[in-house]
Design a protein around this motif. Structure first.
Motif, PDB file in Angstrom:
ATOM      1  N   ILE A   1      10.128   8.348  -0.468  1.00 26.78           N
ATOM      2  CA  ILE A   1       8.932   8.729  -1.231  1.00 26.78           C
ATOM      3  C   ILE A   1       7.956   9.479  -0.335  1.00 26.78           C
ATOM      4  CG2 ILE A   1       6.901   7.874  -2.463  1.00 26.78           C
ATOM      5  CD1 ILE A   1       8.569   5.482  -3.355  1.00 26.78           C
ATOM      6  N   ILE A   2       7.701   8.941   0.842  1.00 28.23           N
ATOM      7  CA  ILE A   2       6.741   9.547   1.775  1.00 28.23           C
ATOM      8  C   ILE A   2       7.219  10.925   2.216  1.00 28.23           C
ATOM      9  CG2 ILE A   2       5.674   9.317   4.053  1.00 28.23           C
ATOM     10  CD1 ILE A   2       5.731   6.258   3.573  1.00 28.23           C
ATOM     11  N   ARG A   3       8.528  11.047   2.489  1.00 26.90           N
ATOM     12  CA  ARG A   3       9.076  12.353   2.891  1.00 26.90           C
ATOM     13  C   ARG A   3       8.897  13.389   1.790  1.00 26.90           C
ATOM     14  NH1 ARG A   3      13.297   9.419   5.797  1.00 26.90           N
ATOM     15  NH2 ARG A   3      14.528   9.313   3.885  1.00 26.90           N
TER      16      ARG A   3
ATOM     17  N   PRO B   1       0.801  -1.229   0.000  1.00 27.67           N
ATOM     18  CA  PRO B   1       0.000   0.000   0.000  1.00 27.67           C
ATOM     19  C   PRO B   1       0.834   1.280   0.000  1.00 27.67           C
ATOM     20  CG  PRO B   1      -0.777  -1.564   1.654  1.00 27.67           C
ATOM     21  CD  PRO B   1       0.552  -2.054   1.189  1.00 27.67           C
ATOM     22  N   TYR B   2       2.141   1.151   0.258  1.00 21.83           N
ATOM     23  CA  TYR B   2       3.001   2.334   0.395  1.00 21.83           C
ATOM     24  C   TYR B   2       4.001   2.437  -0.752  1.00 21.83           C
ATOM     25  CZ  TYR B   2       1.020   1.846   5.049  1.00 21.83           C
ATOM     26  OH  TYR B   2       0.151   1.699   6.106  1.00 21.83           O
ATOM     27  N   HIS B   3       3.486   2.421  -1.971  1.00 22.71           N
ATOM     28  CA  HIS B   3       4.329   2.674  -3.149  1.00 22.71           C
ATOM     29  C   HIS B   3       5.395   1.601  -3.350  1.00 22.71           C
ATOM     30  CE1 HIS B   3       2.451   6.573  -2.541  1.00 22.71           C
ATOM     31  NE2 HIS B   3       3.034   6.665  -1.370  1.00 22.71           N
TER      32      HIS B   3
ATOM     33  N   ASN C   1      14.483   1.947  -7.950  1.00 20.30           N
ATOM     34  CA  ASN C   1      13.932   3.120  -7.261  1.00 20.30           C
ATOM     35  C   ASN C   1      12.781   3.743  -8.054  1.00 20.30           C
ATOM     36  OD1 ASN C   1      14.984   4.819  -9.265  1.00 20.30           O
ATOM     37  ND2 ASN C   1      16.719   5.505  -8.035  1.00 20.30           N
ATOM     38  N   PRO C   2      12.106   4.758  -7.491  1.00 21.52           N
ATOM     39  CA  PRO C   2      10.930   5.335  -8.173  1.00 21.52           C
ATOM     40  C   PRO C   2      11.222   5.921  -9.553  1.00 21.52           C
ATOM     41  CG  PRO C   2      10.950   5.946  -5.859  1.00 21.52           C
ATOM     42  CD  PRO C   2      12.271   5.308  -6.123  1.00 21.52           C
ATOM     43  N   SER C   3      12.500   6.218  -9.837  1.00 24.07           N
ATOM     44  CA  SER C   3      12.865   6.771 -11.142  1.00 24.07           C
ATOM     45  C   SER C   3      13.230   5.693 -12.153  1.00 24.07           C
ATOM     46  CB  SER C   3      14.048   7.741 -10.987  1.00 24.07           C
ATOM     47  OG  SER C   3      13.704   8.814 -10.135  1.00 24.07           O
TER      48      SER C   3
ATOM     49  N   TYR D   1      16.421  -2.009   3.014  1.00 26.03           N
ATOM     50  CA  TYR D   1      16.717  -1.182   1.844  1.00 26.03           C
ATOM     51  C   TYR D   1      15.423  -0.739   1.153  1.00 26.03           C
ATOM     52  CZ  TYR D   1      21.443  -3.038   2.425  1.00 26.03           C
ATOM     53  OH  TYR D   1      22.684  -3.384   2.923  1.00 26.03           O
ATOM     54  N   VAL D   2      14.464  -1.633   1.123  1.00 24.22           N
ATOM     55  CA  VAL D   2      13.171  -1.310   0.529  1.00 24.22           C
ATOM     56  C   VAL D   2      12.461  -0.238   1.335  1.00 24.22           C
ATOM     57  CG1 VAL D   2      10.891  -2.208  -0.083  1.00 24.22           C
ATOM     58  CG2 VAL D   2      12.919  -3.628  -0.455  1.00 24.22           C
ATOM     59  N   THR D   3      12.417  -0.426   2.656  1.00 19.44           N
ATOM     60  CA  THR D   3      11.697   0.521   3.514  1.00 19.44           C
ATOM     61  C   THR D   3      12.344   1.907   3.483  1.00 19.44           C
ATOM     62  OG1 THR D   3      12.938  -0.311   5.428  1.00 19.44           O
ATOM     63  CG2 THR D   3      10.755  -1.239   5.050  1.00 19.44           C
ATOM     64  N   GLU D   4      13.660   1.961   3.333  1.00 15.99           N
ATOM     65  CA  GLU D   4      14.328   3.259   3.273  1.00 15.99           C
ATOM     66  C   GLU D   4      13.917   4.032   2.023  1.00 15.99           C
ATOM     67  OE1 GLU D   4      16.280   6.549   4.229  1.00 15.99           O
ATOM     68  OE2 GLU D   4      15.989   4.817   5.557  1.00 15.99           O
ATOM     69  N   LEU D   5      13.822   3.333   0.888  1.00 17.38           N
ATOM     70  CA  LEU D   5      13.370   3.991  -0.344  1.00 17.38           C
ATOM     71  C   LEU D   5      11.925   4.449  -0.224  1.00 17.38           C
ATOM     72  CD1 LEU D   5      14.899   1.793  -3.211  1.00 17.38           C
ATOM     73  CD2 LEU D   5      15.593   4.086  -2.515  1.00 17.38           C
ATOM     74  N   ILE D   6      11.103   3.650   0.445  1.00 15.77           N
ATOM     75  CA  ILE D   6       9.699   4.026   0.642  1.00 15.77           C
ATOM     76  C   ILE D   6       9.606   5.269   1.539  1.00 15.77           C
ATOM     77  CG2 ILE D   6       7.506   3.308   1.689  1.00 15.77           C
ATOM     78  CD1 ILE D   6       8.201   0.444   0.783  1.00 15.77           C
TER      79      ILE D   6
END
Length: 210
Positions: free
Chosen positions: A202-204, A99-101, A173-175, A194-199
């Protein structure tokens, strides 16, 4: 008396009217321009999300739909020693972070030990019924060699890391750029931070835009 050379030039010139010669010259210039434009297009940097792939049900889809999210791209197999441990935790990761990108993107592959021999329909049925898989799955592909799927060729060429077995994992990553690669021996649990850090990034960024 008319010089023979003048006569030859006259004959050549009269064979090709001036408008025709101008037209040919324009075609040459246009062809050169198109060649340069095509070369520039070919050299344009691509990313993982710029590719189109076929999903496990045979529909052509654009990976562009996942741009802006984090993706964990995995070459999966149904009969591998890593199958059970990976599928269980990949689905858990999808359930927790989806649910979080975030998405696990699974690409079945039969290149390693012939451990994905079944049809796409059978592969999907196995993954859904056995592990409750809810993440996107794609049509069975080659991930190495000259016949490799273009999206996987990008992953390999951009990282220098080519799968040598089932369940290699590429973090995108998102790009659409690959930021980390792990081989089959690395557990998904080790990848989660590593996944949660990238997420979080995005949220920040979304909060900063508000």
């Amino acid at each position: 008396m008319l010089d023979p050379e003048d006569s030859a030039e006259h004959k050549v010139g009269s064979s090709f009217p001036k408008p025709f010669l101008v037209f040919v010259a324009m075609l040459i210039v246009l062809g050169a321009w198109l060649l340069l434009a095509f070369s520039a297009f070919e050299q344009k940097e691509t990313d993982f999300y710029s590719f189109k792939v076929v999903n496990i049900r045979g529909k052509l889809v654009s990976l562009e739909k996942y741009r802006g999210a984090v993706s964990l791209v995995v070459n999966v197999a149904s009969e591998c020693g890593y199958t059970d441990s990976h599928y269980k935790v990949l689905q858990q990761l999808q359930r927790e972070l989806g649910p979080y990108h975030f998405n696990v993107l699974a690409f079945p592959c039969n290149q390693f030990g012939q451990q994905e021999p079944d049809s796409n329909k059978e592969i999907e049925s196995f993954a859904r019924k056995t592990y409750g898989v809810s993440f996107p799955m794609f049509s069975k592909v080659a991930v190495t060699g000259t016949g490799a799927n273009p999206a996987f060729k990008y992953l390999v060429e951009s990282t220098g890391e080519e799968p040598t077995w089932n369940f290699w994992k590429y973090l995108v990553n998102p790009s659409g750029k690959v930021v980390k690669v792990w081989d089959s021996t690395v557990a998904v649990e080790e990848i989660k931070p590593y996944v949660t850090e990238l997420i979080r990034d995005i949220i920040r960024k979304k909060k900063d835009e508000l």
